[in-house]
Each structure stands twice: as C-alpha cells, then as structure tokens.
Design a protein around this motif. Structure first.
Motif, PDB file in Angstrom:
ATOM      1  N   GLU A  15      -1.795  14.201   1.191  1.00  0.00           N
ATOM      2  CA  GLU A  15      -0.966  14.901   0.202  1.00  0.00           C
ATOM      3  C   GLU A  15       0.048  14.012  -0.502  1.00  0.00           C
ATOM      4  N   LYS A  16       0.720  13.156   0.246  1.00  0.00           N
ATOM      5  CA  LYS A  16       1.850  12.409  -0.318  1.00  0.00           C
ATOM      6  C   LYS A  16       1.374  11.386  -1.344  1.00  0.00           C
ATOM      7  N   PRO A  17       1.887  11.461  -2.578  1.00  0.00           N
ATOM      8  CA  PRO A  17       1.485  10.486  -3.609  1.00  0.00           C
ATOM      9  C   PRO A  17       1.700   9.042  -3.173  1.00  0.00           C
ATOM     10  N   GLY A  18       2.797   8.789  -2.449  1.00  0.00           N
ATOM     11  CA  GLY A  18       3.062   7.424  -1.994  1.00  0.00           C
ATOM     12  C   GLY A  18       1.986   6.902  -1.073  1.00  0.00           C
ATOM     13  N   ASN A  19       1.453   7.761  -0.198  1.00  0.00           N
ATOM     14  CA  ASN A  19       0.375   7.350   0.703  1.00  0.00           C
ATOM     15  C   ASN A  19      -0.927   7.119  -0.059  1.00  0.00           C
ATOM     16  N   ILE A  20      -1.207   7.988  -1.026  1.00  0.00           N
ATOM     17  CA  ILE A  20      -2.420   7.793  -1.834  1.00  0.00           C
ATOM     18  C   ILE A  20      -2.318   6.485  -2.613  1.00  0.00           C
ATOM     19  N   GLY A  21      -1.150   6.238  -3.195  1.00  0.00           N
ATOM     20  CA  GLY A  21      -0.944   4.986  -3.928  1.00  0.00           C
ATOM     21  C   GLY A  21      -1.133   3.775  -3.042  1.00  0.00           C
ATOM     22  N   ALA A  22      -0.578   3.837  -1.824  1.00  0.00           N
ATOM     23  CA  ALA A  22      -0.706   2.711  -0.886  1.00  0.00           C
ATOM     24  C   ALA A  22      -2.160   2.508  -0.468  1.00  0.00           C
ATOM     25  N   LEU A  23      -2.902   3.589  -0.275  1.00  0.00           N
ATOM     26  CA  LEU A  23      -4.323   3.479   0.059  1.00  0.00           C
ATOM     27  C   LEU A  23      -5.105   2.814  -1.081  1.00  0.00           C
ATOM     28  N   LEU A  24      -4.764   3.163  -2.312  1.00  0.00           N
ATOM     29  CA  LEU A  24      -5.445   2.563  -3.460  1.00  0.00           C
ATOM     30  C   LEU A  24      -5.103   1.084  -3.603  1.00  0.00           C
ATOM     31  N   ARG A  25      -3.871   0.714  -3.286  1.00  0.00           N
ATOM     32  CA  ARG A  25      -3.490  -0.706  -3.287  1.00  0.00           C
ATOM     33  C   ARG A  25      -4.283  -1.474  -2.225  1.00  0.00           C
ATOM     34  N   THR A  26      -4.406  -0.876  -1.049  1.00  0.00           N
ATOM     35  CA  THR A  26      -5.177  -1.497   0.031  1.00  0.00           C
ATOM     36  C   THR A  26      -6.633  -1.662  -0.379  1.00  0.00           C
TER      37      THR A  26
END
Length: 263
Positions: free
Chosen positions: A124-135
């Motif tokens: 859910e958290k946009p910050g976690n989704i963003g971090a996953l996409l960076r990874t």
C-alpha cells in the motif's frame, strides 16, 4: 508560445485535479511528471508527452528543447502557477503532462529467456512501492508485477520515491490469480517470501525463470501465493524482530539471484 500566469486559469485547474486525484488520471489517461531527472527517465521509457509547462526564470526554452524536439507543445507559466501544481518543495521549474501506459500483463515482453521478476502483493505505502521499483531498476530486472494493487502508480509520491524508476521498469498490474496463471503458463518458478513452510533464501536456485514474491510488512503474503509457490523462502533473522522492510527484503533476495546468475 502560450503563457499562463493565473492560478485560476481553467487549464491549470484541470491539471490540479490530475495531480490530486487518481480517478481523474485514470479517466483522462494522463498524469503529471515533475523534475528534469524524472522526465528524462520517462523519455528513456518511451513515454509520450502532451504538454511541457516551464518557468522561464528557472529553466530556459533551450534546455527544454535539449530534452524534447521542437514540436512538443510548450507553455510558459508563472512561478505562482508552478508552485500551485508542483508536488515537491524543490524548484526545477518544469512539469510534463504525460500519457499513461497500459500495464496489462499481455503487454509484457521479457528481455531474457530466463527472466527474473519481482512481484509485490497488495503493497500500500507509496514509499515502499517506490523503493521496490528503485531496487528493480538497480538489479536490472526483466519485470515488476504489482498483484492486487492498492495505489495508482502515477501517484506523485510513487514517482518521487522511485526517483523516476516507475518509468524505467517493465511493469504489469493484475490480480494475484491472473499473475499466478501467467507465471504457471510461462513455466516461471515462484519463490514466495514468507515464514510459513519456508526454506532459507540462499539455499535455492534462481538461475531458471524466476519470480520473487513479497507482501506487506503487516500481514505478509496471502495463502494464495504461499500455495502457488514452487518454494516458500525466508531471510533468517538474527536479532529480536522477525521481519524487515519489504524493499530491503526484496533487495537481499534479488541480488542473491543476480549473484547466482553472475549478474
């Protein structure tokens, strides 16, 4: 070239809705990108642009044309208009109204015969989704699938936290059932990160077609994924807690897979 200086301009009000409301972005099929780096990555990701809005005192038209061809629609805006539309506090003076892509599973094209995929279920958290996409970008994955998505990928928070990697990854959205069916049909091994009935992640072989599946930190993966997995895997904890941030967990497992594949 058109110039808009009033925040009460009807077009600017439309863009405000686009910036603020997921429903509006889905209805119109457009979203706003803010910042030179993010726009540059969207260009590399073959996104199409409707309009570029820029503040002449901050960024020159020459710089705009260095990014885009001269046929792109350009509008000069005042600092006040820019501040009304901009999401971030930092000021780069450029916004792009951009056409959304279709994230259907049918559009996925793998670069490799044995793809390495990251799947995030209901994060859910946009910050976690963003971090996953960076990874995913850092590991140069073949694709990222978002199962049962809870957030709009063109949310400004996700664009910002992914530092534009939402544009550089091959992405698909779908239900868990649809994605599991896709993986099984394409003979892709499923490794589900979960504590239940699991093996330590570094003892598995990820050199064949592989999907690494992660879930929310609060509830983990659903039974649907645990049952569909070729193997459930865990990262052994050595401290007092039994889990880590989802993006950290994904990075650890993905880079083990990359190590086995000799990067």
């Amino acid at each position: 070239m058109k110039e808009i200086t009033s925040i009460h301009n009807s077009y600017i009000k439309e863009l405000q809705k686009l910036q603020d409301k997921s429903r509006e972005r889905k209805k119109i099929g457009r979203f706003i990108i803010e910042g030179k780096r993010e726009i540059s990555l969207a260009i590399k990701g073959n996104y199409e642009f409707d309009t570029i809005l820029f503040v002449e005192e901050i960024i020159s038209e020459k710089e705009i044309l260095a990014l885009f061809n001269e046929n792109v629609n350009r509008i000069v805006i005042s600092k006040e208009v820019y501040q009304k539309l901009a999401y971030r506090d930092s000021t780069e003076g450029i916004l792009a109204v951009t056409k959304a892509k279709d994230f259907s599973l049918e559009n996925i094209k793998f670069k490799n015969k044995n793809p390495l995929i990251l799947i995030a279920e209901s994060v859910e958290k946009p910050g976690n989704i963003g971090a996953l996409l960076r990874t995913a970008d850092a590991a140069n994955l073949d694709a990222v699938f978002i199962a049962d998505p809870k957030s709009d990928l063109y949310n400004s928070n996700i664009i910002r936290s992914s530092v534009g990697c939402v544009f550089t990854n091959e992405i698909a959205l779908g239900t868990s059932a649809e994605i599991i069916n896709f993986l099984q049909k394409n003979n892709i091994n499923i490794f589900a990160a979960t504590l239940q009935n699991s093996n330590e992640y570094h003892k598995e072989n990820y050199t064949e077609a592989t999907a690494i599946v992660v879930g929310t930190e609060a509830t983990g993966l659903t039974e649907q994924w645990r049952d569909a997995a070729t193997q459930n895997i865990n990262i052994p904890m050595q401290g007092q807690i039994d889990s880590m941030n989802v993006s950290v967990s994904a990075a650890i497992i993905l880079f083990e897979a990359k190590r086995q594949r000799n990067f």
